[in-house]
Design an enzyme around this catalytic site. Sequence first.
Site, PDB file in Angstrom:
ATOM      1  CB  VAL A 176      -0.812   0.075   1.360  1.00 55.33           C
ATOM      2  CG1 VAL A 176      -1.761   1.273   1.289  1.00 55.33           C
ATOM      3  CG2 VAL A 176      -1.788  -1.110   1.153  1.00 55.33           C
ATOM      4  CB  CYS A 177       1.015   4.046   0.392  1.00 58.39           C
ATOM      5  SG  CYS A 177       1.627   6.047   0.601  1.00 58.39           S
ATOM      6  CB  THR A 178       5.920   4.910  -0.129  1.00 58.04           C
ATOM      7  OG1 THR A 178       5.444   5.041   1.349  1.00 58.04           O
ATOM      8  CG2 THR A 178       5.616   6.193  -0.848  1.00 58.04           C
ATOM      9  N   GLY A 179       4.799   1.488   0.297  1.00 57.16           N
ATOM     10  CA  GLY A 179       5.274   0.167   0.639  1.00 57.16           C
ATOM     11  C   GLY A 179       5.754  -0.418  -0.767  1.00 57.16           C
ATOM     12  N   GLY A 204      -2.259   2.412  -4.294  1.00 54.05           N
ATOM     13  CA  GLY A 204      -1.985   3.771  -4.568  1.00 54.05           C
ATOM     14  C   GLY A 204      -1.691   4.380  -2.944  1.00 54.05           C
TER      15      GLY A 204
END
Lengths: 225, 225
Positions: B101-104, B151
């Site tokens: 998720v996200c910048t993961g 995102g």
Amino acid sequence: MNKPLTVVFPLYPGVTQLDFTGPWQVLMHLPGARLIAASLGGESIVSEGLNFASLQPLESLTECDVLCVPGGGGCTDAMKNPDFISHIQRLADNATYVTSVCTGSLILAAAGILRGKRAACHWMYLDTLAWFGAIPVSERVVRDGNIFSGGGVTAGIDFALTLVAELAGEERAQRIQLGLEYAPAPPFNAGHPDVAPAALVAQQLASTAALRERRRQIIQEISLQ
Amino acid sequence: MNKPLTVVFPLYPGVTQLDFTGPWQVLMHLPGARLIAASLGGESIVSEGLNFASLQPLESLTECDVLCVPGGGGCTDAMKNPDFISHIQRLADNATYVTSVCTGSLILAAAGILRGKRAACHWMYLDTLAWFGAIPVSERVVRDGNIFSGGGVTAGIDFALTLVAELAGEERAQRIQLGLEYAPAPPFNAGHPDVAPAALVAQQLASTAALRERRRQIIQEISLQ
């Protein structure tokens, strides 16, 4: 927003974590805000496998600007706990905004705070608000004066953005929304009985019937006390 | 879904809590799922004022079915930590689904897992995925084989519902959506640069310019190693 703004989330066993982690993620970006997760005695709260530690004792909090009560399966036990309810009443008395997410509004109702007030709740329990003299409103975010309430679980994000707009203006709320990339795109359209397939709603109601009826009975007993 | 399905969320200092608490709330309703929040040494993780305790040591986990890596400001430190990255690689090697998720997704990329793969990321850092040989895709949820990525931040909820549909069918995903009342109604339309007012996006980029540039430089240095 020049002076610090204190937001208290009173947690309890059986709280639904997204009810407060969602608003927390939004409100932490409010300039000058100080967010406090609290519980009776500062005891850690395990919510659905996540252990929330280092909580502030509710007893130690003298006041707050925003009180935000999350919901969850444990709300009925919280409603029946005179210690917990007395802290809700005490903090609400001096708060500028009294707020809730999901069945957190039932806790506010049990504390006598919602009589004659319009409020939201999780769709499964929305009608039970009336047992406490509140006016159930089937909307995502409901405002009645200084009382803001969100609907079920994920409504906490929409509620929190609405509260930020009230406290710091629409532009700030929009910037937080942009930062959290909150442009939701649910893969299905089944998030509320008004839009979900009727068969799905019927199945959900059937599979939760026993639990729901037991909870509703407890809520009714509390409302009659 | 007869056999237990293990979902591991590797946490690290500076993780954004909604990146994992959102998917957690969805995936905990997946029948047979066992959710594990883990960290190096099982150390507690404080994320934006919330203290997540009783975490499992990453070292103790031999395998998982789903690996879900959340993002956050601390992702660059996590990307530079060889211990953390080696556990990501080890768990990803045997996982049925590798997700973020996200910048993961940048952490997955730094672990060498996204070469030639399509992936999502927070809009501010999406392009930097290419520095690791990944293919950045500006969508809410991206799938490439057994790799699912969401995102920015709140996309984790849409990602998790998509994953539930894959694992247990669309009906189950819809029932979870109904239970969490996930019929989002953001009070504003500003959750992505494609839809937000241009002036707002410009302001957000300007106010985060120094931080973003520093982070992007660190990400680039990591990608060149």
